[in-house]
Scaffold this active site. Structure first.
Site, short mmCIF file in Angstrom:
data_model
loop_
_atom_site.label_atom_id
_atom_site.label_comp_id
_atom_site.label_asym_id
_atom_site.label_seq_id
_atom_site.Cartn_x
_atom_site.Cartn_y
_atom_site.Cartn_z
N HIS A 18 0.85 -1.19 0.00
CA HIS A 18 0.00 0.00 0.00
C HIS A 18 0.89 1.25 0.00
O HIS A 18 2.12 1.15 0.15
CB HIS A 18 -0.93 0.01 1.23
CG HIS A 18 -0.24 -0.16 2.53
ND1 HIS A 18 -0.37 -1.27 3.32
CD2 HIS A 18 0.64 0.64 3.17
CE1 HIS A 18 0.37 -1.15 4.40
NE2 HIS A 18 0.99 0.01 4.33
C1 T46 Z 1 4.01 0.21 6.66
C2 T46 Z 1 4.46 -1.13 7.12
C3 T46 Z 1 5.91 -1.19 7.39
C4 T46 Z 1 -3.09 -0.29 13.88
O1 T46 Z 1 -4.13 -0.45 14.55
N1 T46 Z 1 -2.21 0.71 14.19
C5 T46 Z 1 -1.07 0.92 13.50
O2 T46 Z 1 -0.31 1.86 13.83
C6 T46 Z 1 -0.76 0.07 12.39
C7 T46 Z 1 0.50 0.27 11.58
C8 T46 Z 1 -1.65 -0.94 12.10
N2 T46 Z 1 -2.78 -1.12 12.83
C9 T46 Z 1 -3.68 -2.24 12.51
C10 T46 Z 1 -4.38 -2.10 11.18
C11 T46 Z 1 -4.52 -3.53 10.72
O3 T46 Z 1 -5.72 -4.09 11.28
O4 T46 Z 1 -2.88 -3.42 12.42
C12 T46 Z 1 -3.33 -4.24 11.36
C13 T46 Z 1 -2.20 -4.55 10.39
O5 T46 Z 1 -1.85 -3.33 9.72
P1 T46 Z 1 -1.26 -3.32 8.21
O6 T46 Z 1 -1.93 -4.36 7.41
O7 T46 Z 1 -1.30 -1.92 7.73
O8 T46 Z 1 0.27 -3.76 8.50
P2 T46 Z 1 1.46 -3.83 7.47
O9 T46 Z 1 2.60 -4.46 8.17
O10 T46 Z 1 1.06 -4.42 6.17
O11 T46 Z 1 1.84 -2.28 7.16
C14 T46 Z 1 2.33 -1.50 8.22
C15 T46 Z 1 1.93 -0.04 8.01
O12 T46 Z 1 0.50 0.03 7.85
C16 T46 Z 1 2.58 0.55 6.80
O13 T46 Z 1 2.39 1.94 6.78
O14 T46 Z 1 4.77 0.93 6.02
O15 T46 Z 1 3.75 -1.59 8.28
#
Ligand code: T46
Length: 133
Positions: free
Chosen positions: A50
């Site tokens: 993303h």
């Molecule tokens: C990025 C990479 C390195 C939260 O509630 N708070 C938070 O601060 C974050 C980052 C996530 N979440 C929740 C939202 C989703 O339900 O945790 C779950 C997993 O999040 P996401 O799918 O966005 O995780 P990644 O590892 O794919 O991505 C994250 C960051 O979103 C992104 O900006 O650069 O880590």
């Protein structure tokens, strides 16, 4: 100007072990509003996939290593992070994918804004259309 760059963080080396510190606005070009970290990532897993409308971040391999594929809509590069004194700065409107996590690795992230679901662009075609105007 590129949407990403490696930032060489300060290192205080010591026989007792080394120390790295980061001051928002000094070592990185934003104030830190949030810190989170990825850990216990299973072998073969990938994260990200993303971009963000406004968010800026610094990614650090606090332990171990992983690869970050970065993309501005026109140019794509794979950056390997493996040292805890290097940070990968990502501006807003940068697509990222993380993979190739080593066993026990920790991805530490400093972020310029709180978590905001509406800041995410999760569809690559929409991202690219917006990025290249
Ligand atoms: C990025 C990479 C390195 C939260 O509630 N708070 C938070 O601060 C974050 C980052 C996530 N979440 C929740 C939202 C989703 O339900 O945790 C779950 C997993 O999040 P996401 O799918 O966005 O995780 P990644 O590892 O794919 O991505 C994250 C960051 O979103 C992104 O900006 O650069 O880590």
């Amino acid at each position: 100007m590129s949407n990403w760059r490696i930032i060489d963080l300060p290192r205080i080396t010591d026989q007792r072990g080394n120390l790295t510190f980061i001051e928002g606005g000094r070592h990185i070009p934003f104030s830190v509003a949030r810190v989170y970290y990825l850990y216990d990532v299973p072998g073969g897993a990938s994260r990200g996939g993303h971009a963000h409308l406004q968010l800026e971040q610094l990614l650090i391999a606090a332990t171990g290593s992983f690869d970050v594929i970065v993309d501005d809509g026109q140019r794509r590069e794979t950056i390997s992070l493996r040292r805890s004194y290097y940070g990968l700065y990502l501006s807003n409107m940068t697509w990222r994918e993380l993979d190739n996590f080593s066993s026990g690795s920790v991805c530490l992230v400093l972020a310029s804004r709180p978590y905001e679901e509406e800041d995410y662009i999760r569809d690559y075609a929409s991202f690219q259309a917006k990025a290249i105007g």
